[in-house]
Design a protein around this motif. Sequence first.
Motif, PDB file in Angstrom:
ATOM      1  N   VAL A 275       0.857  -1.184   0.000  1.00  0.00           N
ATOM      2  CA  VAL A 275       0.000   0.000   0.000  1.00  0.00           C
ATOM      3  C   VAL A 275       0.895   1.236   0.000  1.00  0.00           C
ATOM      4  O   VAL A 275       1.662   1.441   0.943  1.00  0.00           O
ATOM      5  CB  VAL A 275      -0.916   0.018   1.239  1.00  0.00           C
ATOM      6  N   PRO A 276       0.832   2.072  -1.042  1.00  0.00           N
ATOM      7  CA  PRO A 276       1.682   3.275  -1.080  1.00  0.00           C
ATOM      8  C   PRO A 276       1.369   4.211   0.078  1.00  0.00           C
ATOM      9  O   PRO A 276       0.211   4.479   0.385  1.00  0.00           O
ATOM     10  CB  PRO A 276       1.313   3.920  -2.422  1.00  0.00           C
ATOM     11  N   MET A 277       2.418   4.714   0.705  1.00  0.00           N
ATOM     12  CA  MET A 277       2.252   5.585   1.865  1.00  0.00           C
ATOM     13  C   MET A 277       2.457   7.061   1.529  1.00  0.00           C
ATOM     14  O   MET A 277       2.245   7.927   2.381  1.00  0.00           O
ATOM     15  CB  MET A 277       3.248   5.169   2.961  1.00  0.00           C
ATOM     16  N   GLY A 278       2.883   7.351   0.302  1.00  0.00           N
ATOM     17  CA  GLY A 278       3.112   8.735  -0.090  1.00  0.00           C
ATOM     18  C   GLY A 278       3.327   8.855  -1.579  1.00  0.00           C
ATOM     19  O   GLY A 278       3.241   7.866  -2.320  1.00  0.00           O
ATOM     20  N   LYS A 279       3.590  10.096  -2.015  1.00  0.00           N
ATOM     21  CA  LYS A 279       3.811  10.367  -3.437  1.00  0.00           C
ATOM     22  C   LYS A 279       5.043  11.239  -3.617  1.00  0.00           C
ATOM     23  O   LYS A 279       5.300  12.138  -2.804  1.00  0.00           O
ATOM     24  CB  LYS A 279       2.606  11.083  -4.047  1.00  0.00           C
ATOM     25  N   LEU A 280       5.787  10.967  -4.680  1.00  0.00           N
ATOM     26  CA  LEU A 280       6.902  11.809  -5.082  1.00  0.00           C
ATOM     27  C   LEU A 280       6.599  12.337  -6.483  1.00  0.00           C
ATOM     28  O   LEU A 280       6.309  11.553  -7.396  1.00  0.00           O
ATOM     29  CB  LEU A 280       8.215  11.018  -5.096  1.00  0.00           C
ATOM     30  N   TYR A 281       6.655  13.657  -6.649  1.00  0.00           N
ATOM     31  CA  TYR A 281       6.412  14.276  -7.952  1.00  0.00           C
ATOM     32  C   TYR A 281       7.764  14.589  -8.589  1.00  0.00           C
ATOM     33  O   TYR A 281       8.621  15.228  -7.957  1.00  0.00           O
ATOM     34  CB  TYR A 281       5.581  15.539  -7.794  1.00  0.00           C
ATOM     35  N   ARG A 304       8.356  17.556  -5.536  1.00  0.00           N
ATOM     36  CA  ARG A 304       7.458  17.717  -4.388  1.00  0.00           C
ATOM     37  C   ARG A 304       7.279  16.375  -3.700  1.00  0.00           C
ATOM     38  O   ARG A 304       7.327  15.310  -4.336  1.00  0.00           O
ATOM     39  CB  ARG A 304       6.113  18.257  -4.871  1.00  0.00           C
ATOM     40  N   VAL A 305       7.026  16.411  -2.386  1.00  0.00           N
ATOM     41  CA  VAL A 305       6.841  15.211  -1.570  1.00  0.00           C
ATOM     42  C   VAL A 305       5.500  15.314  -0.859  1.00  0.00           C
ATOM     43  O   VAL A 305       5.185  16.346  -0.256  1.00  0.00           O
ATOM     44  CB  VAL A 305       7.972  15.055  -0.523  1.00  0.00           C
ATOM     45  N   GLU A 306       4.719  14.242  -0.918  1.00  0.00           N
ATOM     46  CA  GLU A 306       3.433  14.196  -0.214  1.00  0.00           C
ATOM     47  C   GLU A 306       3.365  12.958   0.662  1.00  0.00           C
ATOM     48  O   GLU A 306       3.900  11.907   0.314  1.00  0.00           O
ATOM     49  CB  GLU A 306       2.261  14.142  -1.213  1.00  0.00           C
ATOM     50  N   LEU A 329      10.292   1.377  -3.515  1.00  0.00           N
ATOM     51  CA  LEU A 329      10.611   1.389  -2.090  1.00  0.00           C
ATOM     52  C   LEU A 329      11.657   2.464  -1.829  1.00  0.00           C
ATOM     53  O   LEU A 329      12.757   2.418  -2.397  1.00  0.00           O
ATOM     54  CB  LEU A 329      11.137   0.018  -1.649  1.00  0.00           C
ATOM     55  N   VAL A 330      11.328   3.415  -0.954  1.00  0.00           N
ATOM     56  CA  VAL A 330      12.220   4.555  -0.721  1.00  0.00           C
ATOM     57  C   VAL A 330      13.314   4.208   0.283  1.00  0.00           C
ATOM     58  O   VAL A 330      13.129   3.371   1.170  1.00  0.00           O
ATOM     59  CB  VAL A 330      11.437   5.781  -0.214  1.00  0.00           C
ATOM     60  N   ASN A 331      14.425   4.889   0.142  1.00  0.00           N
ATOM     61  CA  ASN A 331      15.549   4.721   1.070  1.00  0.00           C
ATOM     62  C   ASN A 331      15.555   5.767   2.178  1.00  0.00           C
ATOM     63  O   ASN A 331      16.369   5.689   3.107  1.00  0.00           O
ATOM     64  CB  ASN A 331      16.880   4.798   0.307  1.00  0.00           C
ATOM     65  N   TYR A 332      14.650   6.745   2.076  1.00  0.00           N
ATOM     66  CA  TYR A 332      14.603   7.831   3.059  1.00  0.00           C
ATOM     67  C   TYR A 332      13.172   8.052   3.535  1.00  0.00           C
ATOM     68  O   TYR A 332      12.212   7.725   2.835  1.00  0.00           O
ATOM     69  CB  TYR A 332      15.138   9.136   2.448  1.00  0.00           C
ATOM     70  N   SER A 333      13.038   8.643   4.727  1.00  0.00           N
ATOM     71  CA  SER A 333      11.718   8.979   5.256  1.00  0.00           C
ATOM     72  C   SER A 333      11.204  10.243   4.568  1.00  0.00           C
ATOM     73  O   SER A 333      11.955  10.968   3.896  1.00  0.00           O
ATOM     74  CB  SER A 333      11.796   9.207   6.761  1.00  0.00           C
ATOM     75  N   SER A 334       9.910  10.532   4.785  1.00  0.00           N
ATOM     76  CA  SER A 334       9.324  11.729   4.181  1.00  0.00           C
ATOM     77  C   SER A 334       9.968  13.004   4.715  1.00  0.00           C
ATOM     78  O   SER A 334      10.171  13.967   3.968  1.00  0.00           O
ATOM     79  CB  SER A 334       7.814  11.749   4.429  1.00  0.00           C
ATOM     80  N   SER A 335      10.304  13.025   5.998  1.00  0.00           N
ATOM     81  CA  SER A 335      10.937  14.219   6.566  1.00  0.00           C
ATOM     82  C   SER A 335      12.328  14.435   5.973  1.00  0.00           C
ATOM     83  O   SER A 335      12.738  15.575   5.703  1.00  0.00           O
ATOM     84  CB  SER A 335      11.028  14.099   8.091  1.00  0.00           C
TER      85      SER A 335
END
Length: 369
Positions: A275-281, A304-306, A329-335
């Motif tokens: 389940v995707p937890m965010g979006k990267l534009y 942009r990061v959402e 799968l991202v290597n970093y957190s949203s913050s």
Amino acid sequence: MTCTIVVKIGTSSLTQSETGNLALSTLATLVETLTDLRRNGNRVVLVSSGAMGVGRDRLGLTERPRAIALKQAVAAVGQGRLIRVYDDLFTTLKQPIAQVLLTRGDLVQRSGYVNAYNTFQQLLKLGVIPIVNENDTVAVDELRFGDNDTLSALVASLVEADWLFMLTDVESLYSADPRSNPHAKPIHLVTNIQQLQEFQVEVGSSRSSWGTGGMITKIEAARIATSSGVRTVITDGKHPTNLKKILSGDAIGTQFEPQSRPVNSRRHWIANVLVPMGKLYLDPGAIKAIKEGGKSLLAAGIIRVEGEFNPNDSVQLCDNESQEFARGLVNYSSSEMQKIKGCHSEQIPEILGYYGAETVIHRDNLVIV
């Protein structure tokens, strides 16, 4: 030739529309058909809806529950009764079954996905017909499959099925809803999901007050299954014997041809299970590098990061018009992403104060959708 077959039957096919009572004649025919397929050497999995409808009937409820806790309680009552009916019918034919209740949470961890795969393989090796349903009693909204069409597609991919049959309340996919449009035309073969746009297919919700899925969920399920190499069929659930006819080559229902080069299991897991937890534009250069060059995603390409997410969570990759084109799968957190977006990789240690991955999403953890 024997094969692995997943059959999904919906609530509208399992129950009588007027009362919600089980349609025992349909159930008995389904059980006989699946047992015959199993005895002919095929590996068979059944994904069955109906727990909510059976629970409502058992409790004397006249309306579909709305509160989550009540839904889960009613499903718990119905699931036990439903599997009891299946067990009685299959036992008459001396066919062993197993109950498998899943939530998306069971599959989002890679280890859980692999464990589920191993369990299914062992059951099928033993000649058992697993009967699968979503574990409604414990599932939470963010980790729900949403409907058993999606669940059946994921199970078909998981067990590396050759066929996925979705038995429903119409005999095929139509260009419009045949219940309201007399000019609707049946579509017998779909070679690519994008082809449906050319047909100008209209999709609606289920007509049954007992069920949750509509044609749109079946098309999405077909997309998931065919991307994993599974031939998918939509056909009339009131005539389960059609399964044998279709396997023999009869043009019944709507068939979706599988992709000739399906994605590997890990990429399928990223694209369809998580389940995707965010979006990267992303900017156009990054989009082109990923789509055409098969490159990893770097921080410099992010506009942009959402959302809020942690390392190793799934995120959607979108263009400036909010159109998703990939997941990974991202290597970093949203913050962390908010701090390093638009920056070059060599700047990351200075910005964050420590050395991290050079890529935001490595190409091995990225899939075009």
